[in-house]
Design an enzyme around this catalytic site. Structure first.
Site, mmCIF file in Angstrom:
data_model
loop_
_atom_site.group_PDB
_atom_site.id
_atom_site.type_symbol
_atom_site.label_atom_id
_atom_site.label_comp_id
_atom_site.label_asym_id
_atom_site.label_seq_id
_atom_site.Cartn_x
_atom_site.Cartn_y
_atom_site.Cartn_z
ATOM 1 N N LYS A 243 0.830 -1.207 0.000
ATOM 2 C CA LYS A 243 0.000 0.000 0.000
ATOM 3 C C LYS A 243 0.861 1.252 0.000
ATOM 4 O O LYS A 243 0.392 2.326 -0.339
ATOM 5 C CB LYS A 243 -0.994 -0.013 1.151
ATOM 6 C CG LYS A 243 -0.391 0.087 2.522
ATOM 7 C CD LYS A 243 -1.508 0.203 3.548
ATOM 8 C CE LYS A 243 -0.921 -0.002 4.929
ATOM 9 N NZ LYS A 243 -1.895 -0.166 5.962
ATOM 10 N N ARG A 244 2.113 1.124 0.413
ATOM 11 C CA ARG A 244 2.978 2.310 0.383
ATOM 12 C C ARG A 244 3.431 2.630 -1.034
ATOM 13 O O ARG A 244 3.548 3.779 -1.420
ATOM 14 C CB ARG A 244 4.203 2.103 1.289
ATOM 15 C CG ARG A 244 3.941 2.497 2.737
ATOM 16 C CD ARG A 244 5.100 2.113 3.632
ATOM 17 N NE ARG A 244 5.322 0.666 3.620
ATOM 18 C CZ ARG A 244 4.586 -0.199 4.323
ATOM 19 N NH1 ARG A 244 3.594 0.231 5.069
ATOM 20 N NH2 ARG A 244 4.835 -1.498 4.268
#
Ligand code: GLU
Length: 477
Positions: A243-244
């Site tokens: 998700k980063r």
């Protein structure tokens, strides 16, 4: 998989609410859903909400909404839930107690640091079984550990075949924390047992948990479920989607104009090829075909590349194939409220085939809605396109000629508009593309856009001529 009635398989999807819905989660949910529906079984939604610090009620609603968006509908008879893991806490503790009674689990008073120090001293990794035979009772700060038996654990996995684990490599893992709270491994198994889950289909990252969980099923007196671990999704660099780094939230794709059907089709064909797709040269298949044909045994073992370009290409196909009325409604919904719907309806069919995303609609047709008439603002020309279109020395005379023939045009429809420019093109001995270039920049401000004559028709005679004349004046100045 075939089952004899009355066996009704029970699948489950067990997300931890984290605030967004991961595309990988959507993929495993869809696989479970396809199988539950085809086999006349049940899809159980269980929210694994035991990490209280990270729980928010709106996240649960987010999961339900995202599932509904991809067609996993709460009101379908195959759907059960949502169940909440937190509601089952007593059962998790009761199961732990049973394991203590049978000797399958024991308490240990070592702190995390002490475990590490011992491991260092002994030159091993992990916990060495220090408290196995110390007969400790429960007490503050004491964790409950599972007594891993000697031998091997063979996990029968529908995707991966038999996976063989040497129990000697698995430490006596923790079931209850020092404060008595159940760990994921235990809670997840107890819930699966209580919910009579027959099939655990989930992401490959849980495979290392599986031998431990299978031992728990066994120690709790139950035959393990059918396991299936599907390969993870990776990005362009073949790294696990994170998700980063990557866009992983399904909600984001929805908001960016990806259609649910395109997303579903794309996710299901990641690592699985529908029968006949190769001959047909297309992986575009309907949900009913997916439901009829999807098989875990056919899922590719290698990590699946989540290719946003390919997803976008699927989306383009789906937009192109949309029913005209449905398309018009969905595309119109993208427009600012003040834009005239009737004018958009005139151009809408002509852009349907070229849209990659529904969110491209406003930027494609905005020129039709710029302020008009005597007080209209100057057109915001793209200067590179302007320079290119005005470079030939015949561009000014050509534009003037276009203005004259359009001014005299009896009928303002795209066919007449095109025929009129074709006459101009013959007179100037240029190809249609070249003859269109300056009129296009003059009216739309840029070099590419929807079909030109349909655009002129939708914009209307007065405004089209006003813009052509404004461009002519700009050329002279
Ligand atoms: N809550 C776990 C997760 O989201 C579920 C694991 C499982 O499917 O068993 O990763």
């Amino acid at each position: 998989m075939t089952f004899q009635p009355p066996f009704q398989p029970r699948f489950r999807f067990a997300p931890s609410p984290t605030g967004f819905f991961h595309v990988g989660g959507a993929r495993t949910a869809l696989m479970n859903w396809a199988l539950a529906r085809r086999l006349e079984g049940t899809f159980v939604l269980r929210i694994e909400d035991t990490d209280e610090a990270r729980n928010q009620p709106e996240w649960v609603q987010g999961i339900i909404d995202a599932l509904a968006w991809i067609g996993i509908d709460e009101s379908d008879p195959h759907f059960e839930g949502p169940h909440f893991q937190s509601a089952n806490a007593d059962a998790h503790v009761a199961a732990a107690r049973r394991l203590v009674e049978t000797g399958a689990a024991y308490y240990c008073d070592l702190t995390g640091q002490e475990v590490q120090d011992r491991a260092k001293e002994l030159g091993i990794t992990g916990y060495d079984g220090y408290s196995r035979d110390r007969g400790l009772d429960a007490g503050p700060g004491r964790v409950l550990r599972f007594r891993v038996p000697e031998g091997r654990t063979i996990v029968h996995d529908l995707v991966r075949g038999d996976v063989d684990f040497d129990n000697g490599t698995i430490e006596d893992f923790v079931l209850l924390r020092g404060n008595g709270a159940p760990m994921f491994l235990l809670a997840n198994v107890v819930d699966d047992i209580e919910m009579a889950i027959s099939h655990v289909v989930r992401a490959e990252e849980h495979l290392p948990n599986t031998p431990k969980q299978q031992m728990l099923w066994d120690a709790l007196g139950h035959a393990p479920p059918v396991w299936a671990h599907v390969p993870v999704l990776v990005n362009e660099q073949r790294k696990k989607l994170s998700k980063r780094r990557d866009k992983v939230a399904i909600e984001q794709y929805r908001d960016d104009g990806i259609l649910a059907d395109a997303m579903v089709n794309y996710l299901m064909t990641l690592g699985w090829t529908p029968p006949g797709a190769e001959e047909a040269g297309s992986e575009i298949v309907t949900w009913s075909q997916i439901e009829a044909d999807f098989a875990l045994e056919d899922v590719n073992l290698s990590p699946a590349f989540f290719d946003v370009k390919k997803l976008t290409a699927f989306n383009k196909q789906y937009i192109k194939n949309m029913d005209p009325a449905e398309y018009l409604a969905a595309a119109s919904a993208q427009l600012p409220p003040e834009w005239d719907r009737a004018r958009f309806a005139a151009i809408a069919p002509h852009i349907q085939e070229r849209l990659e995303r529904l969110t491209d609609v406003p930027g494609t047709v905005d020129f039709l809605f710029w302020s008009q008439g005597d007080n209209a603002a100057e057109i915001d020309y793209d200067e590179v396109s302007w320079a290119k279109a005005t470079a030939p020395e015949w561009s000014g005379p050509l534009l003037s000629d276009v203005i004259d023939v359009y001014d005299a045009l009896a009928s303002w429809d795209h066919e007449s508009l095109k025929a009129a420019i074709e006459d101009v093109m013959v007179r100037f001995e240029v190809k249609l593309g070249k003859a269109q270039a300056l009129p296009r920049v003059a009216v739309t401000g840029r070099a590419v856009g929807p079909p030109l004559f349909e655009s002129f028709e939708a914009l209307g005679r007065d405004e089209t001529l006003r813009r052509l004349r404004a461009a002519f004046r700009r050329l002279g100045s």
